[in-house]
Design an enzyme around this catalytic site. Structure first.
Site, PDB file in Angstrom:
ATOM      1  N   HIS A 119       3.533  -2.254   4.057  1.00  0.00           N
ATOM      2  CA  HIS A 119       3.813  -0.876   3.659  1.00  0.00           C
ATOM      3  C   HIS A 119       5.332  -0.723   3.593  1.00  0.00           C
ATOM      4  O   HIS A 119       6.011  -0.935   4.594  1.00  0.00           O
ATOM      5  CB  HIS A 119       3.222   0.103   4.673  1.00  0.00           C
ATOM      6  CG  HIS A 119       1.732   0.024   4.793  1.00  0.00           C
ATOM      7  ND1 HIS A 119       1.090  -1.005   5.458  1.00  0.00           N
ATOM      8  CD2 HIS A 119       0.761   0.847   4.322  1.00  0.00           C
ATOM      9  CE1 HIS A 119      -0.220  -0.807   5.394  1.00  0.00           C
ATOM     10  NE2 HIS A 119      -0.444   0.308   4.717  1.00  0.00           N
ATOM     11  N   ASP A 173       0.834  -1.204   0.000  1.00  0.00           N
ATOM     12  CA  ASP A 173       0.000   0.000   0.000  1.00  0.00           C
ATOM     13  C   ASP A 173       0.872   1.259   0.000  1.00  0.00           C
ATOM     14  O   ASP A 173       1.966   1.274   0.561  1.00  0.00           O
ATOM     15  CB  ASP A 173      -0.893   0.033   1.239  1.00  0.00           C
ATOM     16  CG  ASP A 173      -2.109  -0.859   1.103  1.00  0.00           C
ATOM     17  OD1 ASP A 173      -2.141  -1.670   0.164  1.00  0.00           O
ATOM     18  OD2 ASP A 173      -3.018  -0.754   1.952  1.00  0.00           O
ATOM     19  N   HIS A 208      -5.510   3.032  -4.450  1.00  0.00           N
ATOM     20  CA  HIS A 208      -5.557   3.224  -2.994  1.00  0.00           C
ATOM     21  C   HIS A 208      -6.036   4.631  -2.643  1.00  0.00           C
ATOM     22  O   HIS A 208      -5.627   5.197  -1.634  1.00  0.00           O
ATOM     23  CB  HIS A 208      -4.167   2.963  -2.411  1.00  0.00           C
ATOM     24  CG  HIS A 208      -4.143   2.694  -0.938  1.00  0.00           C
ATOM     25  ND1 HIS A 208      -5.068   1.895  -0.302  1.00  0.00           N
ATOM     26  CD2 HIS A 208      -3.295   3.130   0.039  1.00  0.00           C
ATOM     27  CE1 HIS A 208      -4.783   1.834   0.989  1.00  0.00           C
ATOM     28  NE2 HIS A 208      -3.728   2.593   1.225  1.00  0.00           N
ATOM     29  N   HIS A 247      -5.520   9.414   0.161  1.00  0.00           N
ATOM     30  CA  HIS A 247      -5.453   8.557   1.353  1.00  0.00           C
ATOM     31  C   HIS A 247      -6.263   9.086   2.548  1.00  0.00           C
ATOM     32  O   HIS A 247      -5.799   9.102   3.685  1.00  0.00           O
ATOM     33  CB  HIS A 247      -3.997   8.353   1.782  1.00  0.00           C
ATOM     34  CG  HIS A 247      -3.770   7.081   2.544  1.00  0.00           C
ATOM     35  ND1 HIS A 247      -3.999   6.975   3.905  1.00  0.00           N
ATOM     36  CD2 HIS A 247      -3.349   5.862   2.145  1.00  0.00           C
ATOM     37  CE1 HIS A 247      -3.699   5.749   4.311  1.00  0.00           C
ATOM     38  NE2 HIS A 247      -3.310   5.056   3.248  1.00  0.00           N
TER      39      HIS A 247
END
Length: 245
Positions: A204, A57, A108, A112
């Site tokens: 991540h 991500d 994504h 965010h």
């Protein structure tokens, strides 16, 4: 008089409890990895084959993308990168590098945000701006979607459902535990313990604060490969489910 006051206090407390329970239930629903009110959500795929989808991500970033790609390339692994629109616009060279190595790109959101209370219009803006950024960088494959923090409630799932798009979550998340996230050996051990056929792993690796995840990445891959797991993209994992059905 005292009885009346006590009765009203009891009513107020009962109502407060109902509100708190409702808020807690809503919070739990918004963060569920395997349930949402609209559309399809996928935390893993049921299969007897020892396959696993490795997903990342955030980003891409110029500081860390190349190093992650080197690790994957050395081990012959294809992954799915759920990228942010804003970072993809800033760093198109890194997006193109991911594409050139044959990895899958996912959406994504653009900026965010926590999408729990997002409206349908907000969802549309976040998703479609990111789709455009990925297409502008040269990506032509299917774009799956993953919400930031895994959060969603009404507006986002409704938008995705109306556009025949799935919500891709995960079932292996070592970084969600503070003590584990701080130690690459614990990250590796957690992934090796929790992964099963059809799992979707989330990591991540694009920012400075995720050094332990980057350190763990080679050991995670080597450990799973030693246990007979084969790495596939999210689309490949979903295709296996489709063939089974």
């Amino acid at each position: 008089m005292i009885r009346t006051v006590v009765r009203w206090l009891a009513i107020v407390l009962a109502l407060l409890l109902v509100v708190l329970l409702a808020l807690y239930g809503t919070w739990q629903l918004s963060r569920s990895r395997d349930f949402q009110l609209f559309g399809e959500i996928i935390p893993r795929v049921e299969t007897s084959e020892k396959v696993v989808a490795l997903t990342f991500d955030d980003g891409p970033t110029p500081e860390y993308t190349d190093g992650v790609l080197d690790v994957l390339r050395e081990r012959g692994v294809k992954a799915t990168f759920f990228l942010m629109g804003v970072d993809s616009e800033k760093n198109p060279e890194q997006v193109r590098a991911i594409i050139a190595d044959g990895h899958e790109l996912g959406n994504h959101t653009y900026s965010h945000p926590d999408m729990t209370l997002a409206s349908v219009d907000k969802a549309k803006d976040e998703v479609e701006r990111t789709d455009a950024a990925l297409r502008n960088a040269g990506y032509s494959g299917e774009i799956h979607f993953r919400p930031p923090f895994g959060k969603k409630l009404i507006g986002l799932p409704l938008y995705l459902s109306d556009h025949d798009r799935k919500t891709i979550t995960w079932d292996v998340e070592p970084e969600s535990f503070g003590d584990i996230a701080a130690d690459p050996e614990l990250i590796t051990a957690h992934v090796l313990e929790k992964t099963k056929p059809g799992s979707i792993i989330i990591l991540h690796v694009m920012y400075k604060a995720r050094e332990t995840s980057r350190q763990a990445l080679p050991e995670v891959i080597d450990g799973l490969q030693a246990r007979g797991f084969r790495f596939v993209t999210v689309s490949e994992l979903l295709a296996m489910r489709a063939r089974k059905s």
